[in-house]
Design a protein around this motif. Sequence first.
Motif, PDB file in Angstrom:
ATOM      1  N   ASP A 111    -118.984  49.925 -36.120  1.00 38.72           N
ATOM      2  CA  ASP A 111    -118.455  50.658 -34.973  1.00 38.72           C
ATOM      3  C   ASP A 111    -117.651  49.815 -33.994  1.00 38.72           C
ATOM      4  O   ASP A 111    -117.010  50.357 -33.094  1.00 38.72           O
ATOM      5  N   HIS A 112    -117.651  48.488 -34.121  1.00 41.14           N
ATOM      6  CA  HIS A 112    -116.916  47.647 -33.170  1.00 41.14           C
ATOM      7  C   HIS A 112    -115.454  47.501 -33.578  1.00 41.14           C
ATOM      8  O   HIS A 112    -115.105  47.610 -34.755  1.00 41.14           O
ATOM      9  N   VAL A 113    -114.593  47.222 -32.584  1.00 34.16           N
ATOM     10  CA  VAL A 113    -113.188  46.978 -32.886  1.00 34.16           C
ATOM     11  C   VAL A 113    -113.049  45.726 -33.742  1.00 34.16           C
ATOM     12  O   VAL A 113    -113.882  44.819 -33.707  1.00 34.16           O
ATOM     13  N   ILE A 114    -111.968  45.690 -34.515  1.00 29.77           N
ATOM     14  CA  ILE A 114    -111.664  44.537 -35.368  1.00 29.77           C
ATOM     15  C   ILE A 114    -110.606  43.699 -34.654  1.00 29.77           C
ATOM     16  O   ILE A 114    -109.494  44.169 -34.402  1.00 29.77           O
ATOM     17  N   PRO A 115    -110.920  42.464 -34.292  1.00 31.77           N
ATOM     18  CA  PRO A 115    -109.992  41.646 -33.489  1.00 31.77           C
ATOM     19  C   PRO A 115    -108.976  40.890 -34.337  1.00 31.77           C
ATOM     20  O   PRO A 115    -109.134  39.710 -34.643  1.00 31.77           O
ATOM     21  N   THR A 145    -116.013  42.455 -22.971  1.00 27.52           N
ATOM     22  CA  THR A 145    -117.208  41.997 -22.269  1.00 27.52           C
ATOM     23  C   THR A 145    -118.144  41.225 -23.179  1.00 27.52           C
ATOM     24  O   THR A 145    -118.807  40.269 -22.745  1.00 27.52           O
ATOM     25  N   HIS A 146    -118.173  41.593 -24.468  1.00 22.10           N
ATOM     26  CA  HIS A 146    -119.171  41.030 -25.379  1.00 22.10           C
ATOM     27  C   HIS A 146    -118.570  40.261 -26.567  1.00 22.10           C
ATOM     28  O   HIS A 146    -119.291  39.920 -27.493  1.00 22.10           O
ATOM     29  N   LYS A 147    -117.264  39.981 -26.543  1.00 23.48           N
ATOM     30  CA  LYS A 147    -116.630  39.421 -27.734  1.00 23.48           C
ATOM     31  C   LYS A 147    -117.206  38.075 -28.154  1.00 23.48           C
ATOM     32  O   LYS A 147    -117.178  37.741 -29.342  1.00 23.48           O
ATOM     33  N   ASP A 148    -117.742  37.319 -27.209  1.00 26.59           N
ATOM     34  CA  ASP A 148    -118.342  36.033 -27.583  1.00 26.59           C
ATOM     35  C   ASP A 148    -119.644  36.220 -28.357  1.00 26.59           C
ATOM     36  O   ASP A 148    -120.102  35.297 -29.038  1.00 26.59           O
ATOM     37  N   ASP A 149    -120.224  37.415 -28.253  1.00 27.37           N
ATOM     38  CA  ASP A 149    -121.487  37.689 -28.945  1.00 27.37           C
ATOM     39  C   ASP A 149    -121.292  38.483 -30.221  1.00 27.37           C
ATOM     40  O   ASP A 149    -122.241  38.675 -30.980  1.00 27.37           O
ATOM     41  N   ILE A 150    -120.042  38.961 -30.466  1.00 24.82           N
ATOM     42  CA  ILE A 150    -119.759  39.775 -31.636  1.00 24.82           C
ATOM     43  C   ILE A 150    -119.169  38.893 -32.712  1.00 24.82           C
ATOM     44  O   ILE A 150    -118.207  38.158 -32.480  1.00 24.82           O
ATOM     45  N   THR A 151    -119.721  38.961 -33.912  1.00 21.81           N
ATOM     46  CA  THR A 151    -119.195  38.195 -35.038  1.00 21.81           C
ATOM     47  C   THR A 151    -117.943  38.867 -35.544  1.00 21.81           C
ATOM     48  O   THR A 151    -117.945  40.046 -35.873  1.00 21.81           O
ATOM     49  N   GLU A 152    -116.862  38.101 -35.594  1.00 18.11           N
ATOM     50  CA  GLU A 152    -115.594  38.671 -36.051  1.00 18.11           C
ATOM     51  C   GLU A 152    -115.606  38.808 -37.558  1.00 18.11           C
ATOM     52  O   GLU A 152    -116.143  38.011 -38.260  1.00 18.11           O
ATOM     53  N   PHE A 155    -105.122  30.259 -36.892  1.00 20.37           N
ATOM     54  CA  PHE A 155    -105.210  31.590 -36.302  1.00 20.37           C
ATOM     55  C   PHE A 155    -105.185  31.525 -34.784  1.00 20.37           C
ATOM     56  O   PHE A 155    -105.817  30.660 -34.173  1.00 20.37           O
ATOM     57  N   SER A 156    -104.484  32.483 -34.209  1.00 14.58           N
ATOM     58  CA  SER A 156    -104.493  32.621 -32.747  1.00 14.58           C
ATOM     59  C   SER A 156    -105.778  33.308 -32.318  1.00 14.58           C
ATOM     60  O   SER A 156    -106.565  33.788 -33.140  1.00 14.58           O
ATOM     61  N   ASP A 157    -105.981  33.369 -31.003  1.00 19.31           N
ATOM     62  CA  ASP A 157    -107.021  34.237 -30.479  1.00 19.31           C
ATOM     63  C   ASP A 157    -106.660  35.678 -30.831  1.00 19.31           C
ATOM     64  O   ASP A 157    -105.514  35.973 -31.188  1.00 19.31           O
ATOM     65  N   ALA A 158    -107.623  36.565 -30.727  1.00 25.51           N
ATOM     66  CA  ALA A 158    -107.374  37.969 -31.064  1.00 25.51           C
ATOM     67  C   ALA A 158    -106.268  38.539 -30.185  1.00 25.51           C
ATOM     68  O   ALA A 158    -106.283  38.384 -28.965  1.00 25.51           O
TER      69      ALA A 158
END
Length: 301
Positions: free
Chosen positions: A235-239, A294-301, A115-118
Amino acid sequence: MLLFRSCLKRARSMMLGLFAPALCGPAFITPVLAQPVNEIVWTLTPLPPAMVEKDGKIVGYGVDTLDWFIDRLPAYRHKKEIVPLPRLMQSLTEGGTLCNIGMNKTPEREQILVFSDAVLPHLPVSLVTQTKNDDRLTPYLDDDDHVDLVRLIKSGKLNGAIRAQRSYGAVVDPILKSFSGNPTMTVIGTDEQFLPMITLDRIDWTLYFPAELEYHRRQKTPDTRFTTWPIAGNDHVIPASIACTKTKAGHAVVNDINALVVEHPEMPWVTFYTASLSQSDRKRYAHEVRFWQTHKDDITE
């Protein structure tokens, strides 16, 4: 003849390959072959509005996004193939370098795909109401104006409809399953008529991805306004990413895509997705993407 044998022997011993004829005179010059290119087969799955089959081709914001990357990956020979959703995962195990855009990571998929990055963060499944009836939802909103789906269904006061055998995501699916058989929640085989049903007051709400909602609105009820409500806990975006089979070329193209993502932190390709949203959802998306970046490293994909 002696000159030929001497020259041929010298060429072999020196392992000069295509350069050997140059030492033996013009009679032995051969054309230099082009460097082979790696072929990438892009599997395109008709899933409106990201990918819509039209006149034997696939169009939509997913294809436009893919073309943005293809134009910047000249080292590969790109081929597109239409693959129906039920065959997608099977096709990715049949050999060769195949890639797909818009795929989310799962442990099972990561066993066979890299998988690539988002590359395409998109808004999650949301609850949809007709804008003129938004006040009906007020009792079921939390402090962030997100819908408490459990409280909504449990109240039994608003009627909703969902599509049979569809996954609405890891947060929403367990909620819907816990209310299976609830008389206020109708399960229908297709969701193409949900918006007309809302406008006729046959149901109060349904669930769509915001881009999906806008696609159906433009097709079915262009003069009606709808509101998408974030669902509490969802509520968060799906990467979404680009995924490729684990071949040498597959790993290489994913690395090249990641380099493009780093080079373009403003993600210019998301304008194709943004155009598929309603005006209100475009504002919501811009806000959510800024939060995600800003917070993607803290959000579980």
